[in-house]
Scaffold this active site. Structure first.
Site, PDB file in Angstrom:
ATOM      1  N   SER A   1     -36.652 -21.118 -11.197  1.00  0.00           N
ATOM      2  CA  SER A   1     -37.133 -19.816 -11.649  1.00  0.00           C
ATOM      3  C   SER A   1     -36.324 -18.703 -10.995  1.00  0.00           C
ATOM      4  O   SER A   1     -35.686 -18.895  -9.946  1.00  0.00           O
ATOM      5  CB  SER A   1     -38.614 -19.639 -11.306  1.00  0.00           C
ATOM      6  OG  SER A   1     -38.781 -19.477  -9.907  1.00  0.00           O
TER       7      SER A   1
ATOM      8  N   LYS B   1     -46.795 -21.150   0.145  1.00  0.00           N
ATOM      9  CA  LYS B   1     -48.098 -21.455  -0.450  1.00  0.00           C
ATOM     10  C   LYS B   1     -48.033 -22.647  -1.413  1.00  0.00           C
ATOM     11  O   LYS B   1     -49.069 -23.185  -1.785  1.00  0.00           O
ATOM     12  CB  LYS B   1     -48.680 -20.232  -1.154  1.00  0.00           C
ATOM     13  CG  LYS B   1     -47.929 -19.774  -2.374  1.00  0.00           C
ATOM     14  CD  LYS B   1     -48.628 -18.564  -3.000  1.00  0.00           C
ATOM     15  CE  LYS B   1     -47.910 -18.099  -4.256  1.00  0.00           C
ATOM     16  NZ  LYS B   1     -48.605 -16.953  -4.885  1.00  0.00           N
ATOM     17  N   ASP B   2     -46.818 -23.068  -1.800  1.00  0.00           N
ATOM     18  CA  ASP B   2     -46.662 -24.228  -2.682  1.00  0.00           C
ATOM     19  C   ASP B   2     -46.587 -25.543  -1.918  1.00  0.00           C
ATOM     20  O   ASP B   2     -46.568 -26.611  -2.528  1.00  0.00           O
ATOM     21  CB  ASP B   2     -45.386 -24.097  -3.526  1.00  0.00           C
ATOM     22  CG  ASP B   2     -45.476 -23.002  -4.568  1.00  0.00           C
ATOM     23  OD1 ASP B   2     -46.606 -22.615  -4.931  1.00  0.00           O
ATOM     24  OD2 ASP B   2     -44.413 -22.523  -5.011  1.00  0.00           O
TER      25      ASP B   2
ATOM     26  N   THR C   1     -54.689 -16.514 -15.306  1.00  0.00           N
ATOM     27  CA  THR C   1     -54.151 -16.902 -14.003  1.00  0.00           C
ATOM     28  C   THR C   1     -54.076 -18.421 -13.937  1.00  0.00           C
ATOM     29  O   THR C   1     -54.875 -19.119 -14.560  1.00  0.00           O
ATOM     30  CB  THR C   1     -55.005 -16.371 -12.840  1.00  0.00           C
ATOM     31  OG1 THR C   1     -54.441 -16.810 -11.591  1.00  0.00           O
ATOM     32  CG2 THR C   1     -56.442 -16.859 -12.921  1.00  0.00           C
TER      33      THR C   1
ATOM     34  N   SER D   1     -54.088 -19.798 -10.861  1.00  0.00           N
ATOM     35  CA  SER D   1     -54.575 -20.036  -9.503  1.00  0.00           C
ATOM     36  C   SER D   1     -56.094 -20.115  -9.473  1.00  0.00           C
ATOM     37  O   SER D   1     -56.782 -19.175  -9.887  1.00  0.00           O
ATOM     38  CB  SER D   1     -54.100 -18.889  -8.591  1.00  0.00           C
ATOM     39  OG  SER D   1     -54.854 -18.824  -7.398  1.00  0.00           O
ATOM     40  N   LEU D   2     -56.622 -21.224  -8.950  1.00  0.00           N
ATOM     41  CA  LEU D   2     -58.066 -21.345  -8.798  1.00  0.00           C
ATOM     42  C   LEU D   2     -58.603 -20.327  -7.792  1.00  0.00           C
ATOM     43  O   LEU D   2     -59.726 -19.844  -7.930  1.00  0.00           O
ATOM     44  CB  LEU D   2     -58.439 -22.758  -8.350  1.00  0.00           C
ATOM     45  CG  LEU D   2     -58.624 -23.809  -9.438  1.00  0.00           C
ATOM     46  CD1 LEU D   2     -59.048 -25.134  -8.812  1.00  0.00           C
ATOM     47  CD2 LEU D   2     -59.648 -23.377 -10.465  1.00  0.00           C
ATOM     48  N   ARG D   3     -57.810 -20.016  -6.772  1.00  0.00           N
ATOM     49  CA  ARG D   3     -58.230 -18.999  -5.800  1.00  0.00           C
ATOM     50  C   ARG D   3     -58.428 -17.656  -6.490  1.00  0.00           C
ATOM     51  O   ARG D   3     -59.465 -17.005  -6.338  1.00  0.00           O
ATOM     52  CB  ARG D   3     -57.197 -18.874  -4.674  1.00  0.00           C
ATOM     53  CG  ARG D   3     -57.463 -17.691  -3.720  1.00  0.00           C
ATOM     54  CD  ARG D   3     -56.288 -17.474  -2.779  1.00  0.00           C
ATOM     55  NE  ARG D   3     -55.064 -17.144  -3.495  1.00  0.00           N
ATOM     56  CZ  ARG D   3     -54.691 -15.907  -3.823  1.00  0.00           C
ATOM     57  NH1 ARG D   3     -55.470 -14.880  -3.515  1.00  0.00           N
ATOM     58  NH2 ARG D   3     -53.557 -15.699  -4.454  1.00  0.00           N
ATOM     59  N   ARG D   4     -57.417 -17.242  -7.270  1.00  0.00           N
ATOM     60  CA  ARG D   4     -57.540 -15.961  -7.961  1.00  0.00           C
ATOM     61  C   ARG D   4     -58.685 -15.984  -8.966  1.00  0.00           C
ATOM     62  O   ARG D   4     -59.416 -15.006  -9.117  1.00  0.00           O
ATOM     63  CB  ARG D   4     -56.207 -15.614  -8.644  1.00  0.00           C
ATOM     64  CG  ARG D   4     -55.114 -15.242  -7.650  1.00  0.00           C
ATOM     65  CD  ARG D   4     -53.784 -15.002  -8.346  1.00  0.00           C
ATOM     66  NE  ARG D   4     -52.750 -14.619  -7.384  1.00  0.00           N
ATOM     67  CZ  ARG D   4     -51.485 -15.013  -7.438  1.00  0.00           C
ATOM     68  NH1 ARG D   4     -51.091 -15.810  -8.431  1.00  0.00           N
ATOM     69  NH2 ARG D   4     -50.619 -14.626  -6.524  1.00  0.00           N
TER      70      ARG D   4
ATOM     71  N   ARG E   1     -50.158 -20.312 -17.193  1.00  0.00           N
ATOM     72  CA  ARG E   1     -49.100 -20.997 -16.472  1.00  0.00           C
ATOM     73  C   ARG E   1     -47.746 -20.372 -16.766  1.00  0.00           C
ATOM     74  O   ARG E   1     -47.563 -19.650 -17.741  1.00  0.00           O
ATOM     75  CB  ARG E   1     -49.058 -22.482 -16.850  1.00  0.00           C
ATOM     76  CG  ARG E   1     -50.206 -23.326 -16.306  1.00  0.00           C
ATOM     77  CD  ARG E   1     -50.172 -23.494 -14.801  1.00  0.00           C
ATOM     78  NE  ARG E   1     -48.844 -23.820 -14.319  1.00  0.00           N
ATOM     79  CZ  ARG E   1     -48.284 -25.031 -14.389  1.00  0.00           C
ATOM     80  NH1 ARG E   1     -48.931 -26.021 -14.951  1.00  0.00           N
ATOM     81  NH2 ARG E   1     -47.083 -25.231 -13.908  1.00  0.00           N
TER      82      ARG E   1
ATOM     83  N   ASN F   1     -43.590 -19.078 -14.995  1.00  0.00           N
ATOM     84  CA  ASN F   1     -43.019 -18.215 -13.960  1.00  0.00           C
ATOM     85  C   ASN F   1     -43.383 -16.760 -14.232  1.00  0.00           C
ATOM     86  O   ASN F   1     -44.068 -16.435 -15.199  1.00  0.00           O
ATOM     87  CB  ASN F   1     -41.499 -18.422 -13.861  1.00  0.00           C
ATOM     88  CG  ASN F   1     -40.778 -18.125 -15.164  1.00  0.00           C
ATOM     89  OD1 ASN F   1     -41.158 -17.231 -15.923  1.00  0.00           O
ATOM     90  ND2 ASN F   1     -39.721 -18.869 -15.440  1.00  0.00           N
ATOM     91  N   VAL F   2     -42.910 -15.868 -13.357  1.00  0.00           N
ATOM     92  CA  VAL F   2     -43.277 -14.456 -13.469  1.00  0.00           C
ATOM     93  C   VAL F   2     -42.928 -13.902 -14.846  1.00  0.00           C
ATOM     94  O   VAL F   2     -43.752 -13.259 -15.511  1.00  0.00           O
ATOM     95  CB  VAL F   2     -42.577 -13.628 -12.367  1.00  0.00           C
ATOM     96  CG1 VAL F   2     -42.786 -12.139 -12.603  1.00  0.00           C
ATOM     97  CG2 VAL F   2     -43.105 -14.032 -10.998  1.00  0.00           C
ATOM     98  N   GLN F   3     -41.721 -14.166 -15.306  1.00  0.00           N
ATOM     99  CA  GLN F   3     -41.282 -13.625 -16.592  1.00  0.00           C
ATOM    100  C   GLN F   3     -42.120 -14.171 -17.750  1.00  0.00           C
ATOM    101  O   GLN F   3     -42.466 -13.431 -18.680  1.00  0.00           O
ATOM    102  CB  GLN F   3     -39.796 -13.935 -16.812  1.00  0.00           C
ATOM    103  CG  GLN F   3     -38.844 -13.137 -15.940  1.00  0.00           C
ATOM    104  CD  GLN F   3     -38.799 -13.622 -14.484  1.00  0.00           C
ATOM    105  OE1 GLN F   3     -39.297 -14.706 -14.163  1.00  0.00           O
ATOM    106  NE2 GLN F   3     -38.207 -12.840 -13.621  1.00  0.00           N
ATOM    107  N   THR F   4     -42.466 -15.461 -17.696  1.00  0.00           N
ATOM    108  CA  THR F   4     -43.281 -16.060 -18.738  1.00  0.00           C
ATOM    109  C   THR F   4     -44.664 -15.433 -18.789  1.00  0.00           C
ATOM    110  O   THR F   4     -45.195 -15.117 -19.862  1.00  0.00           O
ATOM    111  CB  THR F   4     -43.406 -17.582 -18.513  1.00  0.00           C
ATOM    112  OG1 THR F   4     -42.110 -18.177 -18.556  1.00  0.00           O
ATOM    113  CG2 THR F   4     -44.289 -18.223 -19.579  1.00  0.00           C
ATOM    114  N   ARG F   5     -45.243 -15.206 -17.623  1.00  0.00           N
ATOM    115  CA  ARG F   5     -46.589 -14.618 -17.587  1.00  0.00           C
ATOM    116  C   ARG F   5     -46.570 -13.184 -18.097  1.00  0.00           C
ATOM    117  O   ARG F   5     -47.490 -12.747 -18.803  1.00  0.00           O
ATOM    118  CB  ARG F   5     -47.137 -14.679 -16.159  1.00  0.00           C
ATOM    119  CG  ARG F   5     -47.349 -16.102 -15.664  1.00  0.00           C
ATOM    120  CD  ARG F   5     -48.008 -16.134 -14.314  1.00  0.00           C
ATOM    121  NE  ARG F   5     -47.641 -17.339 -13.589  1.00  0.00           N
ATOM    122  CZ  ARG F   5     -48.193 -17.711 -12.439  1.00  0.00           C
ATOM    123  NH1 ARG F   5     -49.126 -16.973 -11.896  1.00  0.00           N
ATOM    124  NH2 ARG F   5     -47.801 -18.810 -11.835  1.00  0.00           N
TER     125      ARG F   5
ATOM    126  N   CYS G   1     -54.313 -27.582  -4.936  1.00  0.00           N
ATOM    127  CA  CYS G   1     -54.533 -26.681  -6.066  1.00  0.00           C
ATOM    128  C   CYS G   1     -55.895 -26.890  -6.709  1.00  0.00           C
ATOM    129  O   CYS G   1     -56.260 -26.177  -7.635  1.00  0.00           O
ATOM    130  CB  CYS G   1     -53.423 -26.864  -7.107  1.00  0.00           C
ATOM    131  SG  CYS G   1     -51.841 -26.162  -6.602  1.00  0.00           S
TER     132      CYS G   1
END
Length: 309
Positions: free
Chosen positions: A13, A85-86, A129, A131-134, A151, A153-157, A244
């Site tokens: 990414s 975090k990964d 999102t 992320s389960l946390r978010r 799901r 990467n940043v650009q995809t989202r 996750c």
């Protein structure tokens, strides 16, 4: 002078490559080496390829590291650059996290398609999102929202947001800063109200244990305070068997020789939470994190953790 090219493994990414380039630049500066002394090797991971279901259903954090670690173990790369975090809390035999760069901003940001703040979204609005946390933190604040999988990467989202798949999403400010895109955030979340993922904002470097060539090279760019903070956070995560599949948040801060840590665990629907805070000497980072994890696990009880399954 190092003559053999040092191969740096990374995901493909834009953010991952930017992080690898940052590590390369720091190594160049620390050792007076030219750019051609390093090669960035892009490796496709299962986590990048699997886009049709949440990571919690696909296998967890290791999906972003498995293929990269295999390349390091068989000698195709010399070191790997990851978002902390990964990283799973248990690494393959023969590998270790050998350095952390100085931590970036730990906060999350909300990016709204037409509404600037999370609290201003209309009832029932779709928020995306992965992320389960978010997800859990959003539902704790806004149980009326429709939170779904987002799901990529940043650009995809961001593209999904523009296409109207959701009215808003959440990303890490550190990633946007590294991509030169902090301006797209419409709201920066208060970390007290919306605590970050353990390890958020920190780049880590993984290498082979006992590598006499690479070890000293990486040690020169290690940031001690970030390392102590992450030792605490990863020990907390390890005590909770975090992956996750588990909504966990927390942050360790270093002030002089002191460490202060706060942690939070939530049910995926955000309805039940347990918090903990502790402090002590930074040299006791691992013990402080592990004890906090054990204490909050006992406090929450078995029934709470059953809801994560």
């Amino acid at each position: 002078m190092q003559t053999d090219v040092v191969k740096i493994g990374t995901r493909g990414s834009a953010l991952a490559v930017a992080q690898a380039a940052e590590v390369r630049a720091r190594l160049m500066a620390a050792h007076g080496l030219p750019e051609e002394a390093f090669e960035i090797v892009v490796i496709s991971t299962s986590g990048d390829r699997i886009q049709d279901r949440p990571l919690s259903q696909a296998g967890g954090k290791g999906l972003f590291t498995k293929e990269i670690e295999e390349a390091m173990l068989d000698g195709r790369i010399d070191l790997a650059v990851h978002s902390s975090k990964d990283m799973p809390t248990v690494l393959p035999d023969g590998l270790e996290i050998s350095a952390f760069l100085e931590r970036e901003d730990v906060r999350d940001v909300f990016i709204g398609r037409s509404i600037a703040k999370l609290e201003d979204l209309p009832r029932g609005a779709k928020l995306g999102t992965s992320s389960l946390r978010r997800q859990a933190l959003v539902l704790r604040l806004r149980p009326d929202l429709d939170v779904g999988m987002f799901r990529g990467n940043v650009q995809t989202r961001l593209r999904k947001l523009e296409e109207g798949v959701a009215e808003g999403t959440l990303l890490a400010l550190a990633g946007l800063n590294r991509l030169g895109m902090p301006h797209i955030a419409t709201e920066v979340m208060d970390p007290e109200r919306f605590p970050p993922a353990l390890g958020q904002g920190a780049i880590c470097i993984e290498s082979r244990i006992g590598d006499a060539r690479i070890g000293p090279m990486i040690a020169a760019i290690h940031h001690v305070e970030t390392g102590d903070a992450l030792l605490c956070e990863r020990a907390f995560l390890g005590a909770l068997d975090g992956s996750c599949r588990t909504p966990i948040a927390g942050l360790a801060r270093i002030e002089g020789d002191r460490l202060r840590f706060s942690g939070l665990i939530l049910t995926p629907d955000g309805r039940e939470t347990h918090e903990i805070a502790t402090e002590g000497l930074a040299v006791d980072a691992v013990r402080l994190g592990a004890e906090a994890g054990a204490e909050i696990r006992e406090k929450a009880g078995t029934r709470f953790f059953d809801s994560w399954q």
